[in-house]
Design an enzyme around this catalytic site. Sequence first.
Site: not given
Length: 263
Positions: A138, A155, A151
């Site tokens: 991502s 990531k 997140y």
Amino acid sequence: MNLTDRVAVITGAAGGIGSALARRFAAEGAAALVLADLDATATGAVAESVGPIARAVAVDVTDEDQVRELVADTERRYGRIDLFCANAGVATGGGVEAADAEWDRSWRVNVLSHVYAARAVLPAMLARGEGYLLHTCSAAGVLTAVGDAPYTATKHAAVGFAEWLAITYRDQGVRVSALCPQGVDTPMLADGLAAGHLGARVIAASGAVLTPDQVADAAIAGLAEERFLILPHPEVAAYALRRAQDPDGWQAGLRKLVRRLRA
């Protein structure tokens, strides 16, 4: 890497980017595709749509024993794994207040699953002197997922781990790419919008939401060129440069966007 006659494993293959990768790899002439996901029914439907070269298996990527068996079974059936795509991922929409269980799940899916895959698949690749790891990380891993602390943190860790692998094993024949899309029209984004998650609203407001098939096309191009950082949204490179050159200005711009959306 040319996908013709290659054996590939894709996790998180029940939909979104994973299923798009499966379709694209089949179109490129892959010899065999092993599609893994928790959702056995959905993964089976993807495999059926792809054709006889695809096989669906139910796997929990946060369970190292299951990942190890996925790799061992694939190697027994097909003799090798040329490309392992660690594609499974989860978002939370939470900040520091996110429950420990959400932080733990994010860590296990977004980071440890990549570690488990590398542990399982690297020995045979290193013995052959060739292989490829494609990690879906991502754009949040090179920028920030506004509104989603777990997140963002995981990531970034995923990109860092992929880079470590690339530095450590490239000279032994194992290539590594980090696939870092920004907004993609997947159930993850749709669920985030339905829940009113700030990060999903930022992505939607950007107007740069790609289809999973567009991301798969970018992945194919990046694999062909053996690029470490594959950016389906090319503007992410400019954003990353701006962030590195002027972190205070970059953060000020994001804060302004957040204030506008909250208003």
